[in-house]
Design an enzyme around this catalytic site. Structure first.
Site, short mmCIF file in Angstrom:
data_model
loop_
_atom_site.label_atom_id
_atom_site.label_comp_id
_atom_site.label_asym_id
_atom_site.label_seq_id
_atom_site.Cartn_x
_atom_site.Cartn_y
_atom_site.Cartn_z
N HIS A 377 0.80 -1.23 0.00
CA HIS A 377 0.00 0.00 0.00
C HIS A 377 0.82 1.28 0.00
O HIS A 377 0.25 2.37 0.03
CB HIS A 377 -0.94 0.04 1.21
CG HIS A 377 -2.00 -1.00 1.18
ND1 HIS A 377 -3.27 -0.75 0.70
CD2 HIS A 377 -1.97 -2.29 1.56
CE1 HIS A 377 -3.99 -1.86 0.81
NE2 HIS A 377 -3.22 -2.81 1.32
N LYS A 568 -8.22 13.94 5.13
CA LYS A 568 -7.36 12.75 5.06
C LYS A 568 -6.36 12.89 6.19
O LYS A 568 -6.27 13.94 6.81
CB LYS A 568 -6.65 12.66 3.72
CG LYS A 568 -5.93 13.96 3.31
CD LYS A 568 -5.29 13.89 1.93
CE LYS A 568 -6.30 14.10 0.83
NZ LYS A 568 -6.16 13.12 -0.25
N ARG A 569 -5.58 11.81 6.45
CA ARG A 569 -4.54 11.94 7.47
C ARG A 569 -3.62 13.11 7.12
O ARG A 569 -3.40 13.42 5.95
CB ARG A 569 -3.73 10.64 7.55
CG ARG A 569 -4.51 9.51 8.19
CD ARG A 569 -4.93 9.85 9.61
NE ARG A 569 -3.80 9.90 10.48
CZ ARG A 569 -3.47 8.94 11.34
NH1 ARG A 569 -4.22 7.87 11.47
NH2 ARG A 569 -2.41 9.06 12.12
N LYS A 574 1.03 14.54 1.54
CA LYS A 574 -0.32 14.86 1.08
C LYS A 574 -0.50 16.37 0.84
O LYS A 574 -1.47 16.81 0.25
CB LYS A 574 -1.36 14.35 2.08
CG LYS A 574 -1.37 12.82 2.20
CD LYS A 574 -2.34 12.37 3.27
CE LYS A 574 -2.26 10.88 3.60
NZ LYS A 574 -2.97 10.04 2.61
N THR A 676 -8.36 6.89 -1.61
CA THR A 676 -9.71 6.34 -1.77
C THR A 676 -10.76 7.42 -1.49
O THR A 676 -11.89 7.34 -1.99
CB THR A 676 -9.94 5.13 -0.83
OG1 THR A 676 -9.41 5.45 0.46
CG2 THR A 676 -9.26 3.89 -1.37
N LYS A 680 -14.60 8.52 -3.26
CA LYS A 680 -15.86 8.84 -2.56
C LYS A 680 -16.38 10.18 -3.01
O LYS A 680 -17.59 10.36 -3.24
CB LYS A 680 -15.64 8.82 -1.03
CG LYS A 680 -15.26 7.45 -0.50
CD LYS A 680 -14.66 7.51 0.91
CE LYS A 680 -13.91 6.20 1.18
NZ LYS A 680 -13.05 6.29 2.38
O1 CKZ Z 1 -3.44 2.73 1.84
C1 CKZ Z 1 -4.56 3.17 1.07
C2 CKZ Z 1 -4.09 4.00 -0.11
C3 CKZ Z 1 -3.22 5.15 0.36
C4 CKZ Z 1 -2.10 4.62 1.25
C5 CKZ Z 1 -2.69 3.82 2.39
C6 CKZ Z 1 -1.64 3.25 3.30
O2 CKZ Z 1 -1.34 5.71 1.75
O3 CKZ Z 1 -2.71 5.83 -0.76
O4 CKZ Z 1 -5.23 4.50 -0.78
C7 CKZ Z 1 -5.35 1.95 0.67
O5 CKZ Z 1 -4.65 1.23 -0.30
N1 CKZ Z 1 -1.71 3.17 4.64
C8 CKZ Z 1 -0.58 2.62 5.06
N2 CKZ Z 1 0.18 2.38 4.04
N3 CKZ Z 1 -0.47 2.78 2.92
C9 CKZ Z 1 -0.22 2.36 6.45
C10 CKZ Z 1 -1.22 2.32 7.42
C11 CKZ Z 1 -0.91 2.08 8.76
C12 CKZ Z 1 0.41 1.89 9.09
C13 CKZ Z 1 1.40 1.93 8.15
C14 CKZ Z 1 1.10 2.16 6.82
C15 CKZ Z 1 1.00 1.65 10.38
C16 CKZ Z 1 2.35 1.53 10.24
C17 CKZ Z 1 2.73 1.72 8.79
C18 CKZ Z 1 0.35 1.54 11.60
C19 CKZ Z 1 1.16 1.30 12.74
C20 CKZ Z 1 2.53 1.18 12.61
C21 CKZ Z 1 3.15 1.30 11.35
#
Ligand code: CKZ
Length: 834
Positions: A377, A568-569, A574, A676, A680
């Site tokens: 991701h 978004k986050r 971003k 995503t 929406k």
């Molecule tokens: O995944 C979405 C995409 C976004 C992408 C997001 C994502 O940024 O563009 O639409 C669905 O495919 N999230 C993370 N990586 N990509 C992610 C989420 C949580 C955590 C990490 C990466 C997390 C981590 C690293 C939580 C705790 C510790 C470490």
């Protein structure tokens, strides 16, 4: 043993399960509601808590899911066909009540039944807590996928963790983010069913012992471990009007009953009981990081706890249905890994097959590499998971041995393919050597999987050209793309009832199942009366959003303005900062009287910052301070409003997306894997202003360049400029940007807080700014001007809005799941029968 797990000797006969179907009519629903409210919960006219009506209604609906749930389970068992398991540390489900009503097709009947009791459905539904068991897109994607799997009648089960505390609640105090714990289970959760009879025992710590048995085989045992129980809680996942109810199984950690005997014998009874507490910490809290690694031991415990419990559960089920013969296991099972978070599953499946079920390495490996599939991701280097070998050795000694063995055999394969290429072996090793050697989880996932996919076309392309290049050279056929999608049930039918009605009247109701049908709206974009109705619905939705913003932020959004939204986050890539620079630019224009052909604008920004991410927190503070200055200045009246909405979450997006005109998708090209939220917004008729990043590219392909506001460098352009990027030159050459920077640097937005924005400001001027904010400023301002011009031409804007929704069919998660199934899972749909 607990009576919960004791088997009963006198099994009830089947008539216990022979129940008449429950009423789906207003009166029958209302009767059940009354019975739960008065008899089960014992509430009377003196009760003024809004929670009990919600709970009574939730249970009324849950009853209607139960029978379908059981029939679905039995149908899957009887079909005996292949199943898939979606393993994820996050499932951002959002509220369940409205979704259950929509999917069961009782929304109208419930509303009517409650109305007859003098109750308003919407108000009752608003009392449901929003289960925040995820950070952002990755967790919400898992939830959309479950909805699509159930709607497509695919035998897919979700496996996750039942965190006691979900994503923190975000407050804004003096412009700053303050985190508050989210104890979402405090009042109980009517949507979960505890299943103690399927409890599993999970090992941690200890050491390994090996010996040779009579047949000369090496047997390894994991001994002296500290064990924790995994207790499953099942959540029903209803399909859209098809009687299928799938399962999301969430594990809770619980202490075992074996006391620490040493302590116990030493007479420290309380101390030995208190030890039990540590076990339950594993599922206490969700890590609130999105796209950044943090490497804490507890996080690795969570990952292994999920992997081990879920695999044990699946193997137990396999043995129940097929006995201990695993020869067809790979043919009938598939695990989809949601990023590397559950990637330790590769080694854990090997361990269970060998150490607990007696398979040889070769058999176990063949099964593993034909059942695991991995989705990546993110390309951000800071999100790539690596765990110190020493932590693994301490926490999961047997699992580490297996990872070493996988690596040794894998590197032998690499050596065969590229003899003497030592550098390649070093690059591809599952272990990164060095002072503190690390396990590379993405490599473990790739080596152990038969499919590896990215989440949008560009992202999948960049993966095989960059991060995973060596692996692509070795196994090109493993790699594929699955562009993300979102469920049209929650993100259109449920959240936008006004638009749903218009769509039903215009193109029939099939679009909810088959979102490509929205394309039939295209000719209606030329119909002035249709456009007027479309516009009216958007205005009504904007009014509802404005009401929320007024209540939450105390800022008034006039309805004739462009509702310009970025939620978004908060992350530097971003580029919420770029959005703020534009706001300041508009403010400058107002101050200098440059407001000819102005389109009034309301800018809404929302999102959480990881608690340890200092820069992200400063950006939130900047947004809030800029909002205060702009909104207080009388000269901005009727022209510009800015608000930061605290505690952005699923239920808020359900109000925001329908009320948005302009969707901000402005990440540095090559950095947002997919996005995503962009989908929406598009579904709800917002027009995107965005870069060529992630799924934006495919959105633009679908809707046509004339219906999308494009700006900025391409991913290749960003990379080629890396080593000669001169932001100060860009600023000096652009009077508008110069004015923006001057105002920021003068301390205009931090009059009594000297220096608080220094880091943020410096990042724009930094020649090593990885996000190249200054480079895209000019293009962004121009795209915003085009958006404003389009908005002033109402007929044109509404036409663009209709075309965006009409072309959003591709971004249904039904399409995505159809592709996962066609290319990776190969499951046969099963319609539940009696
Ligand atoms: O995944 C979405 C995409 C976004 C992408 C997001 C994502 O940024 O563009 O639409 C669905 O495919 N999230 C993370 N990586 N990509 C992610 C989420 C949580 C955590 C990490 C990466 C997390 C981590 C690293 C939580 C705790 C510790 C470490």
């Amino acid at each position: 043993m607990s009576s919960l797990t004791n088997p009963i000797k006198n099994q009830p006969n089947d008539s216990v399960f022979d129940l008449p179907p429950l009423s789906m009519e207003p009166e029958g629903l209302a009767n059940d509601f009354k019975r739960y409210y008065a008899h089960t919960f014992g509430r009377d006219r003196d009760c003024h808590s809004a929670y009990y009506p919600y709970k009574a209604l939730a249970i009324t609906l849950r009853d209607r899911l139960m029978e379908r749930w059981k029939v679905t389970r039995q149908s899957y068992d009887e079909a005996g066909s292949k199943r898939a398991y979606y393993l994820s540390l996050e499932f951002l489900m959002g509220r369940a009540l409205s979704n259950a009503m929509l999917n069961l097709e009782v929304d109208g009947a419930v509303e009517k039944g409650l109305y007859n009791l003098g109750l308003e459905l919407e108000e009752i539904a608003s009392n449901e807590p929003d289960p925040g068991l995820g950070n952002g897109g990755l967790g919400r994607l898992a939830a959309c996928f479950l909805d699509s799997c159930a709607s497509l009648q695919l035998p897919v089960r979700g496996y996750g963790l039942r965190y006691e505390y979900g994503m923190f609640r975000q407050l804004v105090e003096n412009g700053e983010q303050v985190e508050e714990p989210d104890h979402w289970l405090r009042d109980g959760n009517p949507w979960e069913l505890e299943r103690p009879e399927f409890t599993q025992r999970i090992q941690f710590g200890g050491r390994t012992e090996s010996y040779t048995d009579q047949k000369g085989r090496t047997i390894v045992q994991w001994v002296d471990s500290h064990d924790v129980l995994a207790v499953p809680y099942d959540i029903p996942v209803p399909g859209y009007r098809n009687n299928t109810v799938n399962t999301l199984r969430l594990w809770k950690a619980a202490a075992t009953d074996d006391f620490d005997l040493d302590e116990f014998n030493a007479g420290s009874y309380p101390e030995s009981v208190a030890q039990k507490n540590a076990a339950e910490h594993i599922t206490m809290v969700l890590y609130p990081n999105d796209a950044s690694e943090n490497g804490k031991e507890l996080r690795l415990r969570q990952q292994f706890f999920l992997a081990s419990a879920s695999i044990k559960d699946v193997l137990r089920d396999w043995i129940r249905l097929h006995g201990a013969d695993f020869s067809r296991f790979a043919e009938l099972n598939c695990f989809q890994l949601n990023d590397t978070h559950p990637a330790v599953s590769v080694a854990e499946l090997m361990r269970q097959l060998m150490d607990e079920h007696g398979l040889e390495w070769g058999e176990a490996w063949n099964i593993t590499r034909h059942t695991m599939a991995y989705t990546n991701h993110t390309l951000l280097p800071e999100a790539l998971e690596r765990w110190p070998v020493r932590l693994f050795r301490q926490l999961l000694p047997r699992v580490l041995e297996i990872i070493f063995e996988i690596n040794a055999r894998f590197l032998a394969e690499v050596a065969l393919r590229w003899p003497g290429d030592i550098d390649r072996q070093r690059r591809m090793s599952l272990i990164e050597e060095g002072y503190d050697p690390q396990v590379r989880m993405a490599y473990l996932a790739i080596v152990g999987s038969y499919s590896v996919n990215g989440v949008a076309a560009l992202h999948s392309e960049l993966l095989i050209e960059g991060l995973f290049r060596d692996f692509h050279d070795l196994w090109p056929a493993k790699f594929n793309n699955k562009t993300n999608g979102v469920t049209p049930r929650r993100w259109l039918a449920q959240c936008n009832p006004g638009l749903r009605t218009l769509l039903d009247e215009t193109i029939g109701t099939d679009w909810v199942r088959d979102l490509d049908q929205l394309a039939r709206l295209v000719p209606h974009a030329e119909d002035a009366a249709f456009r007027e109705r479309w516009h009216q619905i958007k205005q009504d939705n904007k009014a509802q959003l404005a009401e929320h913003v007024a209540e939450i932020c105390g800022v008034n959004f006039p309805l004739d303005a462009i509702f310009d939204v970025q939620v978004k986050r908060i992350h530097e890539y971003k580029r919420q900062l770029l959005n703020v620079l534009h706001v300041i630019h508009l403010y400058n224009r107002i101050k200098r009287g440059d407001t000819a052909n102005w389109a009034p604008r309301c800018v809404l920004i929302g999102g959480k910052a990881a608690p340890g991410y200092v820069m992200a927190k400063q950006i939130i503070r900047l947004v809030n301070n800029v909002a205060r200055v702009v909104n207080m200045d009388p000269s901005t009246e009727g022209l510009l409003r800015v608000a930061f909405v605290p505690d952005y979450r699923v239920s808020l997006m359900e109000v925001i997306a329908p009320g948005t005109d302009l969707s901000e998708q402005i990440s540095t090209a090559g950095k947002e894997a997919s996005g995503t939220g962009n989908m929406k917004f598009m579904m709800n008729g917002a027009i995107t202003i965005g870069t060529l990043d992630g799924a934006n590219i495919e959105i633009r392909d679908q809707v046509g360049e004339e219906n999308f506001f494009l700006f900025g460098l391409t991913a290749a352009g960003v990379e080629s400029r890396r080593h000669h990027y001169d932001p100060n030159g860009i600023i000096a050459g652009d009077p508008a940007l110069m004015d923006v920077m001057n105002l920021l640097e003068s301390g205009h937005f931090n009059q009594f807080e000297g220096g608080v924005f220094d880091q943020v400001i410096l990042s724009v001027r930094n020649p090593h700014d990885p996000w190249m904010t200054a480079a895209d400023f000019r293009g962004y301002i121009e795209a915003q001007e085009q958006a404003a011009a389009a908005y002033r031409d109402r007929e044109r804007w509404v036409r663009m809005s209709i075309l965006n929704a009409a072309r959003s069919g591709h971004f249904s998660s039904d399409r995505t799941i159809g592709e996962y199934n066609r290319d990776i899972w190969r499951l046969t749909p099963v319609a539940p029968g009696r």
